[in-house]
Design a protein around this motif. Structure first.
Motif, PDB file in Angstrom:
ATOM      1  N   PRO A  22       0.645  -1.148  -0.201  1.00 51.31           N
ATOM      2  CA  PRO A  22      -0.330  -0.087   0.318  1.00 51.31           C
ATOM      3  C   PRO A  22       0.761   1.114  -0.021  1.00 51.31           C
ATOM      4  CG  PRO A  22      -0.483  -1.689   1.626  1.00 51.31           C
ATOM      5  CD  PRO A  22       0.386  -2.190   0.949  1.00 51.31           C
ATOM      6  N   VAL A  23       1.613   1.431   0.546  1.00 52.44           N
ATOM      7  CA  VAL A  23       2.556   2.244   0.446  1.00 52.44           C
ATOM      8  C   VAL A  23       3.448   2.734  -0.454  1.00 52.44           C
ATOM      9  CG1 VAL A  23       5.324   3.444   1.282  1.00 52.44           C
ATOM     10  CG2 VAL A  23       3.872   2.527   3.129  1.00 52.44           C
ATOM     11  N   PHE A  55      -6.984  14.405  -4.213  1.00 55.64           N
ATOM     12  CA  PHE A  55      -6.884  13.099  -3.446  1.00 55.64           C
ATOM     13  C   PHE A  55      -7.773  12.707  -3.532  1.00 55.64           C
ATOM     14  CE2 PHE A  55      -8.444  12.677   1.015  1.00 55.64           C
ATOM     15  CZ  PHE A  55      -8.735  10.529   0.557  1.00 55.64           C
ATOM     16  N   LEU A  56      -8.966  13.515  -3.992  1.00 52.85           N
ATOM     17  CA  LEU A  56     -10.420  13.064  -3.601  1.00 52.85           C
ATOM     18  C   LEU A  56     -10.646  12.329  -5.404  1.00 52.85           C
ATOM     19  CD1 LEU A  56     -12.090  15.952  -2.979  1.00 52.85           C
ATOM     20  CD2 LEU A  56     -11.858  13.783  -2.246  1.00 52.85           C
ATOM     21  N   VAL A 142      -5.875   4.665   1.487  1.00 57.49           N
ATOM     22  CA  VAL A 142      -6.193   6.172   1.375  1.00 57.49           C
ATOM     23  C   VAL A 142      -5.774   6.957   2.383  1.00 57.49           C
ATOM     24  CG1 VAL A 142      -8.454   7.793   2.189  1.00 57.49           C
ATOM     25  CG2 VAL A 142      -9.061   5.359   0.664  1.00 57.49           C
ATOM     26  N   VAL A 143      -5.736   6.428   3.435  1.00 55.76           N
ATOM     27  CA  VAL A 143      -4.623   7.498   4.839  1.00 55.76           C
ATOM     28  C   VAL A 143      -2.961   7.865   3.576  1.00 55.76           C
ATOM     29  CG1 VAL A 143      -3.796   7.305   6.443  1.00 55.76           C
ATOM     30  CG2 VAL A 143      -6.078   6.532   6.572  1.00 55.76           C
ATOM     31  N   SER A 149      -0.445  13.679  -0.171  1.00 53.82           N
ATOM     32  CA  SER A 149      -1.110  14.730  -1.029  1.00 53.82           C
ATOM     33  C   SER A 149      -0.393  15.959   0.215  1.00 53.82           C
ATOM     34  CB  SER A 149      -2.051  14.347  -0.618  1.00 53.82           C
ATOM     35  OG  SER A 149      -2.618  12.886  -2.141  1.00 53.82           O
ATOM     36  N   LEU A 150      -0.700  16.070   1.507  1.00 48.00           N
ATOM     37  CA  LEU A 150       0.006  17.200   2.730  1.00 48.00           C
ATOM     38  C   LEU A 150       1.379  17.591   2.225  1.00 48.00           C
ATOM     39  CD1 LEU A 150      -2.701  16.290   5.404  1.00 48.00           C
ATOM     40  CD2 LEU A 150      -2.920  17.733   3.859  1.00 48.00           C
TER      41      LEU A 150
END
Length: 334
Positions: A22-23, A55-56, A142-143, A149-150
């Motif tokens: 996932p990473v 992100f969305l 998602v997290v 993204s941040l």
């Protein structure tokens, strides 16, 4: 010692594959949509919008694909038991054909055991279980996407500041991001074209669940070397059970024509040398990363190999000969 260290690292990553996969997927997806953030930044959009829009977009695409796969896989599990009679008829026809050509029924039965509907049903149930596993990992993805993204604007500034002390590494990482983004964009576009054409062909041939096989073809498009076979086998086998040998042969012919035209003639003109990996290295990458991360490693084989090349080879000025060995091209471009 380098080989020993690589083996230790690979086995270490394999032990935490449920986290490492996932990473890497989140990292690749953030890289893929980074031009959107750059465009919003050039338009002087607020920072929250630069983070929220990419992100969305990624989250909606992921949720859509997982939803389609889950619904279609559920339909497949309920559909397969209805083909028991067709399988029995296929077995009887095969035995008659074998007897007419002097082939022992024992040999034929052993060969057909692999196509037992019960085993196929078990495989479909296993696929559904894997999809549920993806759903459970989706929260982590998602997290990670949100966190990356941040951090993307800050990471970009940090890399720019590091050009003075480690210019080769910064350049190598920039090239990795560019090549990965180009590979993903081109592969996605042509994967969508392939998937749409495959779905049209399957619909015309009345093969069940064309949407599932179209999504499978899109995902398999990211798997180098063997992705075409992975995307072809399930619909071909279902076509054999549903419509007979003629329908199966037509499905195989349609897939081959579509794949040859798009992947062999058109795709190389757009992708060119963007990947920078020789055919041998691409195949080895597929084997290694599938062993380390499982099915997700097969899909991410090219980006992972590009990242490894950037960190270990492209960032080292003395490794020009290794670059040529990995890419299959001489340093002068020959």
């Amino acid at each position: 010692m380098g080989i020993a260290a690589a083996v230790v690292v690979l086995f270490g990553v394999r032990e935490v594959a449920s986290i490492a996969g996932p990473v890497v997927l989140a990292l690749v997806l953030v890289i893929a949509v980074s031009p959107i953030r750059g465009w919003l930044d050039a338009k002087s959009a607020p920072t929250w919008l630069q983070v929220a829009v990419p992100f969305l977009l990624v989250v909606l695409v992921l949720l859509g694909m997982v939803g389609i796969l889950t619904i279609s896989a559920t339909q497949l599990v309920s559909l397969l038991p209805t083909y028991t009679d067709q399988f029995d008829q296929l077995l009887a026809d095969s035995e008659r054909w074998a007897a007419a050509h002097g082939i022992s029924n024992d040999v034929l039965n052993k060969g057909l055991q692999a196509f037992d509907p019960g085993r196929v049903l078990g495989l479909a149930q296993s696929l559904l279980g894997s999809l549920i596993g993806i759903l459970s990992a989706l929260f982590l993805i998602v997290v990670l996407l949100l966190a990356m993204s941040l951090d993307a604007p800050r990471t970009s500034r940090i890399l720019t500041a590091g050009e003075g002390s480690r210019p080769q590494l910064v350049t190598a990482l920039a090239v990795f991001a560019h090549k990965t983004r180009r590979y993903l964009i081109v592969s996605t576009v042509f994967g969508l074209i392939n998937a749409i054409l495959d779905m049209v062909a399957l619909s015309l041939l009345d093969v069940p669940l064309p949407l599932l096989w179209g999504v499978l073809a899109l995902i398999a498009n990211y798997i180098p070397n063997i992705g075409f076979v992975i995307g072809l086998l399930p619909p071909a086998m279902l076509a054999l059970l549903d419509g007979g040998v003629r329908t199966m042969l037509l499905v195989i012919a349609a897939y081959i024509v579509i794949n040859v035209v798009t992947q062999s003639f058109i795709l190389p003109k757009f992708l060119g040398d963007a990947v920078g990996l020789s055919t041998t290295m691409t195949f080895i990458s597929l084997i290694v990363w599938t062993f380390v991360l499982g099915p997700l490693g097969a899909i991410l084989a090219i980006p992972l190999s590009l990242l490894t090349r950037a960190v270990l080879i492209d960032s080292d000025p003395s490794a020009k000969w290794v670059q040529a060995l990995v890419s299959g091209r001489l340093p002068g471009g020959g």
